[in-house]
Design a protein around this motif. Structure first.
Motif, mmCIF file in Angstrom:
data_model
loop_
_atom_site.group_PDB
_atom_site.id
_atom_site.type_symbol
_atom_site.label_atom_id
_atom_site.label_comp_id
_atom_site.label_asym_id
_atom_site.label_seq_id
_atom_site.Cartn_x
_atom_site.Cartn_y
_atom_site.Cartn_z
ATOM 1 N N VAL A 14 108.434 39.463 36.014
ATOM 2 C CA VAL A 14 108.666 39.039 37.445
ATOM 3 C C VAL A 14 109.906 38.260 38.144
ATOM 4 C CG1 VAL A 14 107.341 37.814 39.441
ATOM 5 C CG2 VAL A 14 106.063 38.847 37.869
ATOM 6 N N LEU A 63 112.662 39.752 40.071
ATOM 7 C CA LEU A 63 113.168 39.214 41.463
ATOM 8 C C LEU A 63 114.690 38.531 41.309
ATOM 9 C CD1 LEU A 63 112.338 37.644 44.070
ATOM 10 C CD2 LEU A 63 111.849 35.597 42.949
ATOM 11 N N LEU A 122 108.576 43.767 43.959
ATOM 12 C CA LEU A 122 110.126 43.435 43.955
ATOM 13 C C LEU A 122 111.071 44.341 43.692
ATOM 14 C CD1 LEU A 122 109.483 39.829 42.276
ATOM 15 C CD2 LEU A 122 109.960 40.249 44.856
ATOM 16 N N GLN A 141 111.809 46.920 46.468
ATOM 17 C CA GLN A 141 112.550 46.437 47.621
ATOM 18 C C GLN A 141 114.147 46.565 47.380
ATOM 19 O OE1 GLN A 141 111.339 45.118 50.472
ATOM 20 N NE2 GLN A 141 109.399 45.405 49.564
ATOM 21 N N ARG A 142 114.459 46.240 46.310
ATOM 22 C CA ARG A 142 115.884 46.666 45.650
ATOM 23 C C ARG A 142 116.109 48.062 45.804
ATOM 24 N NH1 ARG A 142 118.696 46.974 40.515
ATOM 25 N NH2 ARG A 142 120.606 45.946 40.780
ATOM 26 N N GLN A 190 111.919 33.518 46.900
ATOM 27 C CA GLN A 190 112.079 33.327 45.307
ATOM 28 C C GLN A 190 111.329 32.055 44.896
ATOM 29 O OE1 GLN A 190 116.418 32.813 45.254
ATOM 30 N NE2 GLN A 190 116.551 34.918 44.792
ATOM 31 N N THR A 212 107.685 33.058 44.785
ATOM 32 C CA THR A 212 107.329 34.140 43.789
ATOM 33 C C THR A 212 107.539 33.535 42.387
ATOM 34 O OG1 THR A 212 108.236 35.663 45.091
ATOM 35 C CG2 THR A 212 108.017 36.454 42.833
ATOM 36 N N GLU A 230 115.176 33.678 51.987
ATOM 37 C CA GLU A 230 115.185 34.251 50.572
ATOM 38 C C GLU A 230 114.832 33.161 49.635
ATOM 39 O OE1 GLU A 230 118.793 35.318 47.628
ATOM 40 O OE2 GLU A 230 119.106 35.964 49.570
ATOM 41 N N ALA A 264 116.335 41.680 42.295
ATOM 42 C CA ALA A 264 116.287 42.027 43.771
ATOM 43 C C ALA A 264 117.475 41.481 44.591
ATOM 44 C CB ALA A 264 115.061 41.675 44.453
ATOM 45 N N SER A 265 117.859 40.171 44.011
ATOM 46 C CA SER A 265 118.961 39.609 44.926
ATOM 47 C C SER A 265 120.214 39.610 44.377
ATOM 48 C CB SER A 265 118.617 38.091 45.175
ATOM 49 O OG SER A 265 118.622 37.564 44.090
#
Length: 833
Positions: free
Chosen positions: A723, A727, A274, A277-278, A470, A473, A466, A730-731
């Motif tokens: 985690v 996550l 995760l 990705q960011r 989320q 996950t 999204e 990441a957003s």
């Protein structure tokens, strides 16, 4: 090449200082630190458990037989720098004055005890420990045996025609293996004291055991080739056969610890994915600038690979060091309550930490970062929408290989790895489907909800892809934590049930039929909890389905103890406590059978080893007379209960004319030594076996495993939080841009905070609810398949997840977005750009 290494090292360091790699590096360091800590602690605890099991069994490898091991075999062990000790066990008559008793005589050589120490009691009740055997001509007896004989320290006792001087009372021996195959009280002498005596003559029914210890690698190789070198009467025995109850608990605990460690590191690996990705999106401008400065796509990808290398090297070194140092803190914290001495730590996990970090980056970060080379520099620099275009086969293929490799490396068990991964993957797919249905259902009721709820739901529904990512996950992380917590809770309950507070610690043997009622009455008058009095007979299994027993069983079972010695048999109207039927029926439901063939119930492990099935005909030699039987049922026995258990059970009233005695177990408080003396005098022919030393050893191992379960759960929780944090990060950028837009349109800080809180409260509650449902389903499968535990209801694990999930996500969202809520829109845009 050296120039590229220096350049990428500088770039990586600059990015770390600027905070670009903060989430990815933290996730990677924590994953490696967690794996290293678990690896070092697990290695040391595994080593301690291995030493303890070897001590209880009398060696890492045990060779049993009817004769002593050959001199050639012993010399080969000595030449290989292996330590060995030989021991003989036999039943003989001990006498002192006019008192005669059967005793279990153990003759040990000069190397005894191979592991551990013997605890003794001398004059004036003084106790001590020593690691040497009795001297020639000396004998050590259990206190109850000396008491029943009336022998005092320093006096001569006759055993099997040989005179010994009683020099100490035997309180505890390190090797408590053998279970309850002999119910006679124990005495210990030097093996050389028996040389030339009738006790070891040609007609002796002695049992010999050779224990071997030494280098673990050499012993593993030896275990593979040793069976071919053994004589026909010899057998290589393992700990599961000598201590089935403790061995089962250890196997369950070790598989659970492996599963929990696997889940913890997989969650940390998910956090790495995760964070990647960011990081990929944030690194796009740097790549675009390099392309504009004339760097080719291949060179950009090479530079990205080198940055991954430096990042893995740094994370592996830091995480490995933190994990290694952290394990010392954990060991120091646990040292007052650890029942076992831990062996020294090795540095192998430190070296493995760097490999693990590079492996994680290879599996979860390589494909996204390499795809940056495909991005149009113009689209990035002009802030136009762009998407990463990388091969799904490469991405998922690398992640799959990395996950499988990681699982096998951590657990060493393909079945455990595949079951755990398949379960978590199934949870992810189910959550995505259920989440989509729940989201559709909630969106259909949107107008009936308060304004704040509508705003939170619209945010979730507008970004459904999204949201589902989320939700999946978060649910996966919660499910993994619940799976480990659920398994640990039931494992510890199961172990505590195996060794309850009121467990029997004394066995009474050779109770005569005319003493049965009086003996039970004395225990009841004293208020001592006791088992029922089981009849006890002894017989040898001679034939299976008309063939000689040795010829009818598989070759691997030809030297099985069940064929080499008399078995303890009983009869019972009801199924004994701790026994469950695996196949067949109990007596009341049996169909009519021939009068000369008696139905019997056989213990499951013996049936498996001897390849016995329902309906097989067994012939027993009972006091010189053949008894024909047929297997009517197969039972699973909880040997760890320390209740009287039997390999073969007959129905009642069919063997009452055979010579038999009775056996009982009872609970004796520590301060009831006077009662035992009175009981011994009242029933002088009854033999008493004190199993408190064996219970203490069992408690020590189970307590060690329980502590491992509790502390490992903490690391799984930490990985689950990691985690969740990854996550959220990441957003984070997308949510900050959304906040800017809403602030410009007039939304107040309070409205934004309420909308944000309700969104994550709802998301957390949904994730917790799904995790409770799916985690319980997954656990019901894993408990039976991998941990050999029956499923049982646990309402607390159904109620807490939705509440904890909602509060946890709302709290994380508040921490992550609190600063941006207080920042002016133009300042926030400047930070994001």
């Amino acid at each position: 090449m050296m120039g590229d290494l220096k350049f990428t090292a500088h770039q990586t360091w600059r990015s770390v200082k600027a905070g670009e790699y903060r989430v990815l590096l933290a996730s990677l360091i924590l994953a490696v630190a967690c794996a290293t800590l678990l690896g070092v602690v697990g290695e040391r605890i595994q080593g301690a458990l291995g030493e303890e099991t070897a001590r209880i069994a009398g060696g890492d490898l045990i060779i049993s037989g009817r004769k002593p091991a050959s001199l050639e075999l012993k010399q080969s062990f000595t030449a290989a720098n292996l330590n060995w000790s030989e021991k003989v066990q036999l039943t003989s008559m001990a006498s002192f004055g006019n008192e005669f008793l059967l005793v279990s005589l153990n003759g040990v050589d000069s190397h005894y005890p191979l592991l551990g120490e013997v605890r003794l009691q001398g004059q004036d009740n003084k106790t001590w420990k020593q690691s040497q055997p009795p001297a020639l001509g000396e004998i050590w007896m259990e206190p109850g045996l000396a008491l029943r004989l009336g022998a005092q320290l320093g006096e001569a006792v006759n055993v099997g025609g040989v005179s010994f001087q009683l020099t100490a009372l035997l309180l505890e021996t390190p090797d408590q293996s053998g279970g309850f195959s002999s119910f006679s009280p124990k005495a210990l002498v030097h093996l050389d004291s028996l040389e030339g005596s009738p006790l070891l003559g040609s007609l002796s029914r002695a049992s010999w055991r050779l224990g071997v210890t030494g280098d673990a690698t050499l012993l593993s190789k030896l275990a593979l080739i040793l069976p071919e070198k053994l004589e026909g009467h010899q057998q290589l025995r393992d700990f599961e056969e000598s201590q089935p109850g403790i061995a089962r608990a250890m196997n369950e605990g070790q598989r659970y610890l492996a599963m929990a460690g696997l889940v913890a590191v997989l969650l940390a690996a998910l956090a790495v994915a995760l964070a990647t990705q960011r990081q990929t999106k944030r690194q796009a401008k740097e790549v675009a600038l390099l392309r504009c400065l004339g760097q080719t796509r291949a060179r950009v990808q090479k530079l990205l690979l080198l940055q991954l290398f430096w990042l893995g090297l740094a994370a592996g070194g830091i995480g490995g060091l933190l994990g290694y140092l952290g394990h010392w803190g954990l060991i120091e914290l646990l040292s007052p309550v650890l029942p076992l001495a831990l062996p020294a730590a090795s540095f192998k996990p430190m070296f493995a930490a760097i490999i693990l970090a590079l492996w994680l980056l290879l599996g979860f970060s390589l494909a996204p970062l390499l795809s940056l080379g495909q991005v149009s520099p113009l689209a990035v620099l002009q802030s136009r929408p762009w998407q990463l275009s990388y091969s799904a086969w490469l991405t998922y293929g690398l992640a799959g290989v990395a996950t499988l490799g990681l699982g096998w490396w951590l657990s060493g068990d393909w079945l455990l790895t595949l079951w755990t991964l398949a379960g978590l993957a199934a949870v992810g797919l189910l959550v995505a489907g259920l989440g989509w249905l729940l989201l559709r259902l909630l969106m259909s009721q949107l107008e009936n909800l308060p304004w704040y709820w509508r705003q939170g739901l619209r945010r979730l529904g507008r970004n459904s892809a999204e949201t589902l990512l989320q939700l999946s996950t978060f649910t996966l992380a919660f499910t993994a934590v619940l799976l480990v917590a659920r398994g640990g809770d039931q494992l510890m309950n199961d172990w505590q049930n195996q060794l309850p507070a009121e467990r029997p610690n004394q066995f009474a043997v050779d109770i005569q039929p005319y003493e049965k009622q009086a003996f039970a009455a004395v225990l009841d008058e004293q208020g001592l909890a006791h088992s029922q009095l089981y009849p006890l007979l002894r017989a040898r299994l001679t034939h299976i389905n008309g063939k000689e027993a040795v010829e009818a069983v598989p070759d691997s079972a030809a030297s099985d103890n069940a064929l080499r010695r008399e078995l303890n048999l009983t009869w019972s109207e009801a199924l004994p406590e701790g026994n469950t039927l695996k196949a067949g029926v109990w007596w009341p439901n049996l169909p009519a059978a021939k009068a000369d063939i008696l139905p019997v119930s056989v213990e499951a492990d013996v049936a498996k080893r001897l390849n016995l099935t329902l309906g097989d005909k067994l012939t027993f030699n009972m006091a010189g007379s053949p008894v024909q039987t047929s297997i009517a049922s197969i039972r699973e026995v909880k040997w760890e209960s320390f209740n009287p258990n039997f390999y073969v059970i007959f129905p009642p009233k069919v063997l009452e004319d055979q010579a038999h005695t009775f056996l009982a177990s009872f609970v004796l408080p520590e301060d009831e030594a006077g009662f035992m003396r009175s009981l011994t005098q009242q029933f002088p022919g009854v033999a008493f076996l004190d199993v408190r030393a064996m219970l203490a050893q069992a408690e020590g191992i189970l307590r060690q495993l329980s502590l491992g379960v509790q502390y490992l759960l903490g690391f799984v929780l930490l990985a689950g939080l990691l985690v969740t944090w990854a996550l959220m990060m990441a957003s984070l950028d997308a949510r900050k841009r959304e906040q800017v837009l809403l602030k410009v349109l007039g939304a107040s800080r309070r409205n934004l905070a309420s909308r944000q809180a309700l969104e994550f409260l709802l998301l957390g509650a949904l994730a917790g609810t799904l995790a409770a449902l799916l985690g319980e389903l997954l656990y019901s499968l894993i408990a039976g398949k991998l941990l050999n535990l029956p499923w049982s209801a646990a309402p607390l694990f159904w109620v807490l997840p939705p509440l904890v999930g909602a509060l946890l996500l709302a709290g994380f969202a508040h921490l992550a977005l609190r600063k941006s809520l207080q920042t002016a829109p133009h300042q926030l845009l400047k930070e994001l750009s």
